[in-house]
Design a protein around this motif. Structure first.
Motif, PDB file in Angstrom:
ATOM      1  N   GLN A 234       4.825   9.529  11.742  1.00  0.00           N
ATOM      2  CA  GLN A 234       5.545  10.764  11.437  1.00  0.00           C
ATOM      3  C   GLN A 234       7.060  10.608  11.414  1.00  0.00           C
ATOM      4  N   THR A 235       7.566   9.459  11.840  1.00  0.00           N
ATOM      5  CA  THR A 235       9.022   9.315  11.942  1.00  0.00           C
ATOM      6  C   THR A 235       9.584   8.100  11.214  1.00  0.00           C
ATOM      7  N   SER A 236       8.765   7.089  10.956  1.00  0.00           N
ATOM      8  CA  SER A 236       9.280   5.865  10.337  1.00  0.00           C
ATOM      9  C   SER A 236       9.493   6.044   8.840  1.00  0.00           C
ATOM     10  N   LYS A 237      10.268   5.170   8.251  1.00  0.00           N
ATOM     11  CA  LYS A 237      10.514   5.208   6.811  1.00  0.00           C
ATOM     12  C   LYS A 237       9.199   5.098   6.040  1.00  0.00           C
ATOM     13  N   ASN A 238       8.386   4.094   6.391  1.00  0.00           N
ATOM     14  CA  ASN A 238       7.120   3.904   5.688  1.00  0.00           C
ATOM     15  C   ASN A 238       6.166   5.073   5.902  1.00  0.00           C
ATOM     16  N   GLY A 239       6.131   5.578   7.146  1.00  0.00           N
ATOM     17  CA  GLY A 239       5.238   6.689   7.449  1.00  0.00           C
ATOM     18  C   GLY A 239       5.601   7.952   6.685  1.00  0.00           C
ATOM     19  N   VAL A 240       6.875   8.291   6.672  1.00  0.00           N
ATOM     20  CA  VAL A 240       7.320   9.492   5.963  1.00  0.00           C
ATOM     21  C   VAL A 240       7.111   9.328   4.460  1.00  0.00           C
ATOM     22  N   GLU A 241       7.324   8.123   3.960  1.00  0.00           N
ATOM     23  CA  GLU A 241       7.089   7.847   2.538  1.00  0.00           C
ATOM     24  C   GLU A 241       5.636   8.124   2.172  1.00  0.00           C
ATOM     25  N   GLU A 242       4.711   7.682   3.016  1.00  0.00           N
ATOM     26  CA  GLU A 242       3.292   7.913   2.752  1.00  0.00           C
ATOM     27  C   GLU A 242       2.931   9.388   2.916  1.00  0.00           C
ATOM     28  N   MET A 243       3.540  10.050   3.886  1.00  0.00           N
ATOM     29  CA  MET A 243       3.300  11.471   4.100  1.00  0.00           C
ATOM     30  C   MET A 243       3.598  12.284   2.838  1.00  0.00           C
ATOM     31  N   ASN A 244       4.579  11.846   2.085  1.00  0.00           N
ATOM     32  CA  ASN A 244       5.045  12.601   0.926  1.00  0.00           C
ATOM     33  C   ASN A 244       4.365  12.208  -0.388  1.00  0.00           C
ATOM     34  N   THR A 245       3.375  11.318  -0.329  1.00  0.00           N
ATOM     35  CA  THR A 245       2.646  10.991  -1.550  1.00  0.00           C
ATOM     36  C   THR A 245       1.715  12.146  -1.922  1.00  0.00           C
ATOM     37  N   THR A 246       1.226  12.131  -3.146  1.00  0.00           N
ATOM     38  CA  THR A 246       0.376  13.229  -3.611  1.00  0.00           C
ATOM     39  C   THR A 246      -0.957  12.749  -4.180  1.00  0.00           C
ATOM     40  N   ASN A 247      -1.296  11.472  -3.965  1.00  0.00           N
ATOM     41  CA  ASN A 247      -2.553  10.942  -4.494  1.00  0.00           C
ATOM     42  C   ASN A 247      -3.561  10.736  -3.364  1.00  0.00           C
ATOM     43  N   ASN A 248      -4.501   9.827  -3.561  1.00  0.00           N
ATOM     44  CA  ASN A 248      -5.517   9.576  -2.531  1.00  0.00           C
ATOM     45  C   ASN A 248      -4.914   9.068  -1.229  1.00  0.00           C
ATOM     46  N   HIS A 249      -3.752   8.426  -1.305  1.00  0.00           N
ATOM     47  CA  HIS A 249      -3.078   7.958  -0.092  1.00  0.00           C
ATOM     48  C   HIS A 249      -2.710   9.136   0.810  1.00  0.00           C
ATOM     49  N   ALA A 250      -2.314  10.251   0.212  1.00  0.00           N
ATOM     50  CA  ALA A 250      -1.962  11.432   0.997  1.00  0.00           C
ATOM     51  C   ALA A 250      -3.167  11.969   1.760  1.00  0.00           C
ATOM     52  N   VAL A 251      -4.344  11.921   1.124  1.00  0.00           N
ATOM     53  CA  VAL A 251      -5.563  12.399   1.776  1.00  0.00           C
ATOM     54  C   VAL A 251      -5.884  11.534   2.995  1.00  0.00           C
ATOM     55  N   TRP A 252      -5.800  10.209   2.816  1.00  0.00           N
ATOM     56  CA  TRP A 252      -6.079   9.307   3.940  1.00  0.00           C
ATOM     57  C   TRP A 252      -5.025   9.468   5.038  1.00  0.00           C
ATOM     58  N   TYR A 253      -3.796   9.710   4.653  1.00  0.00           N
ATOM     59  CA  TYR A 253      -2.743   9.940   5.648  1.00  0.00           C
ATOM     60  C   TYR A 253      -3.079  11.177   6.486  1.00  0.00           C
ATOM     61  N   ASP A 254      -3.428  12.271   5.803  1.00  0.00           N
ATOM     62  CA  ASP A 254      -3.728  13.509   6.530  1.00  0.00           C
ATOM     63  C   ASP A 254      -4.929  13.336   7.455  1.00  0.00           C
ATOM     64  N   LEU A 255      -5.963  12.638   6.970  1.00  0.00           N
ATOM     65  CA  LEU A 255      -7.159  12.448   7.791  1.00  0.00           C
ATOM     66  C   LEU A 255      -6.838  11.628   9.034  1.00  0.00           C
TER      67      LEU A 255
END
Length: 261
Positions: A234-255
């Motif tokens: 929730q705080t790192s550069k890579n983590g926030v970058e993934e949080m803001n994606t809108t594809n299947n990566h975002a779904v896996w991030y949320d889960l």
């Protein structure tokens, strides 16, 4: 309130209600999130009663668990490639769809070939080992829950301590160097999809909560590890970058985020 926030609120409320000392009844059902705890309880009773409708599936689980018992304890320390930090405790993988560019000196920076997996990914074993550990712990957790045989929980505990807790072998709770692209970046937000297997692992740990083979100290250590990993997400550069994606990566991030929380 958005749908994701509503789901988050409901799941977190359930989690809080099962935490000892939260003012609610201490949980007696399996501490699982993806699986249905009530169905597990019902099926356990049916298996104990030798219900013929469930026995084939149970016997298959025990067969799978026998294979999981052969899973040797592995760790991030076994890789031959050092991550940019110089610390093998840091997880490392390379992006699967990037290949050497034959038109560039040394092939770098790598070029994208979407959907085509570069066989070099197998040289970075952290990703493979992580998936193996998660699958084994999940299977062993189910086998222990339904059979009560401590050999399954005992081996699951060994796998968990080796990957997450033991000082000499534990993975640091970050993905700073996941899905790197040679010549471009040492790590990407997309690397968070590597840890999607943790969702099954969390249920495996939940199934083992009542086992004497996973001590209170072990469980506390695992909670501490995933707390730190969630903070990194929730705080790192890579983590926030993934949080803001809108594809299947975002779904896996949320889960993952919901399960860890």
């Amino acid at each position: 309130m958005g749908l994701l926030k509503k789901i988050s609120f409901v799941i977190l409320a359930v989690v809080i209600m099962t935490i000892p000392g939260s003012g609610q009844r201490v949980q007696t059902t399996p501490g699982v999130l993806s699986l249905d705890a009530k169905v597990l309880e019902t099926n356990k009773k049916r298996i104990l009663a030798k219900d013929s409708a469930l026995m084939p599936a149970y016997l298959q689980l025990i067969s799978d668990a026998a294979q999981a018992l052969s899973q040797r304890p592995v760790s991030v320390m076994e890789k031959t490639n050092f991550p940019p930090s110089g610390n093998k405790h840091d997880y490392m993988s390379i992006a699967p769809y990037f290949w050497p560019d034959s038109s560039k000196p040394g092939g770098v920076p790598y070029m994208n070939k979407d959907g085509q997996i570069n066989p070099e990914v197998k040289e970075y074993m952290d990703k493979i080992y992580l998936a193996e550990v998660c699958e084994a712990v999940y299977t062993l957790g189910l086998a222990w829950y339904f059979s009560g045989e401590d050999k399954y929980a005992r081996h699951a505990g060994t796998l968990l301590r080796t990957w997450f807790l033991d000082t000499a072998t534990k993975m640091n709770p970050n993905l700073d160097f996941a899905q790197a692209v040679k010549g471009r970046t040492t790590g990407r937000g997309y690397g968070l999809i590597d840890t999607r297997h943790f969702v099954k692992l969390i249920d495996g740990i939940g199934l083992l909560q009542k086992s004497p083979c996973l001590s209170t100290k072990d469980q506390g250590g695992l909670q501490h590890w995933f707390t730190a990993f969630l903070d990194w997400m929730q705080t790192s550069k890579n983590g926030v970058e993934e949080m803001n994606t809108t594809n299947n990566h975002a779904v896996w991030y949320d889960l993952q985020r919901l399960c860890f929380a």
